[in-house]
Design a protein around this motif. Sequence first.
Motif, mmCIF file in Angstrom:
data_model
loop_
_atom_site.group_PDB
_atom_site.id
_atom_site.type_symbol
_atom_site.label_atom_id
_atom_site.label_comp_id
_atom_site.label_asym_id
_atom_site.label_seq_id
_atom_site.Cartn_x
_atom_site.Cartn_y
_atom_site.Cartn_z
ATOM 1 N N ILE A 170 0.852 -1.198 0.000
ATOM 2 C CA ILE A 170 0.000 0.000 0.000
ATOM 3 C C ILE A 170 0.883 1.243 0.000
ATOM 4 C CG2 ILE A 170 -1.700 1.302 1.337
ATOM 5 C CD1 ILE A 170 -2.845 -1.398 2.228
ATOM 6 N N ILE A 171 0.521 2.187 -0.872
ATOM 7 C CA ILE A 171 1.216 3.476 -0.917
ATOM 8 C C ILE A 171 0.192 4.589 -0.822
ATOM 9 C CG2 ILE A 171 3.140 2.571 -2.311
ATOM 10 C CD1 ILE A 171 1.908 4.176 -4.699
ATOM 11 N N GLU A 172 0.678 5.780 -0.517
ATOM 12 C CA GLU A 172 -0.196 6.952 -0.524
ATOM 13 C C GLU A 172 -0.279 7.470 -1.950
ATOM 14 O OE1 GLU A 172 -0.491 11.393 1.342
ATOM 15 O OE2 GLU A 172 0.432 9.828 2.568
ATOM 16 N N LEU A 173 -1.496 7.833 -2.346
ATOM 17 C CA LEU A 173 -1.709 8.332 -3.700
ATOM 18 C C LEU A 173 -2.831 9.355 -3.664
ATOM 19 C CD1 LEU A 173 -0.792 7.681 -6.715
ATOM 20 C CD2 LEU A 173 -2.915 6.395 -6.850
ATOM 21 N N ALA A 174 -2.541 10.574 -4.064
ATOM 22 C CA ALA A 174 -3.540 11.642 -4.160
ATOM 23 C C ALA A 174 -4.315 11.831 -2.864
ATOM 24 C CB ALA A 174 -4.485 11.374 -5.327
ATOM 25 N N GLY A 175 -3.642 11.689 -1.737
ATOM 26 C CA GLY A 175 -4.296 11.884 -0.446
ATOM 27 C C GLY A 175 -5.034 10.662 0.078
ATOM 28 N N GLY A 176 -4.943 9.561 -0.631
ATOM 29 C CA GLY A 176 -5.566 8.319 -0.178
ATOM 30 C C GLY A 176 -4.538 7.205 -0.190
ATOM 31 N N HIS A 177 -4.992 6.003 0.031
ATOM 32 C CA HIS A 177 -4.098 4.850 0.027
ATOM 33 C C HIS A 177 -4.582 3.838 -0.991
ATOM 34 C CE1 HIS A 177 -3.238 6.725 3.907
ATOM 35 N NE2 HIS A 177 -2.017 6.291 3.677
ATOM 36 N N VAL A 178 -3.640 3.322 -1.778
ATOM 37 C CA VAL A 178 -3.977 2.331 -2.804
ATOM 38 C C VAL A 178 -2.998 1.165 -2.727
ATOM 39 C CG1 VAL A 178 -4.954 4.075 -4.351
ATOM 40 C CG2 VAL A 178 -2.585 3.394 -4.631
ATOM 41 N N ARG A 179 -3.465 0.056 -3.196
ATOM 42 C CA ARG A 179 -2.642 -1.149 -3.261
ATOM 43 C C ARG A 179 -1.938 -1.152 -4.621
ATOM 44 N NH1 ARG A 179 -2.255 -5.263 -0.169
ATOM 45 N NH2 ARG A 179 -3.958 -4.611 1.168
ATOM 46 N N VAL A 180 -0.607 -1.314 -4.615
ATOM 47 C CA VAL A 180 0.165 -1.350 -5.857
ATOM 48 C C VAL A 180 0.907 -2.679 -5.957
ATOM 49 C CG1 VAL A 180 0.445 1.154 -6.026
ATOM 50 C CG2 VAL A 180 2.200 -0.202 -4.893
ATOM 51 N N ALA A 181 1.149 -3.089 -7.177
ATOM 52 C CA ALA A 181 1.877 -4.332 -7.418
ATOM 53 C C ALA A 181 3.309 -4.230 -6.906
ATOM 54 C CB ALA A 181 1.878 -4.656 -8.913
#
Length: 186
Positions: A170-181
């Motif tokens: 999980i990383i931070e993205l645009a003020g939220g958190h997303v799961r990345v490969a």
Amino acid sequence: WASDLPVIARHRLAGLALAAAERANVRLDPETESQLQETRGRDAARALSVERAGLEVIRTLDRARIRSVVTKGPGIAHAFPQFSLRPYRDIDILVPPPLFEPAMRLLAGIGFVEPDDKRPPRAYVNGLCREGVNLVRGSEVGSVDLHQRIPPWVWGRRITFTHVIEKSRIIELAGGHVRVADPLHN
């Protein structure tokens, strides 16, 4: 450097070019440096716009209980010291193959659709022949590439959604958190 500007811009390498020039103590002429900085700024602004759209899409999928993982773009850029060194023009989102069509319908509900000139002649083509679909919303900058398989199929056919999500982070993205490969799958 000035003669290479069109190629540098086309391949979104302005940030890397500026960093390389600085690291090597290369003095660029003011016009070239200004153009590279302007291009880097445009690329970064576009990537931020893509991130916001991607976060909206991921949250929409989450609310519908469709698991997803971002591949390429942000996951790779996160490994760089500055994200502007690895800008991107779209966001690639992988979903489980059985949920690909429901995800497409869901995203159409928030305005992300496949351009008419890209649609296959028959709906069943998506499940049989396509790894993913490029979705756009109006005149927004950037797009969402919704994937059901890891491209290209030649190498990715044995890499399942389960493999990718199990090793994701999980990383931070645009003020939220997303799961990345994981880098292994990027």
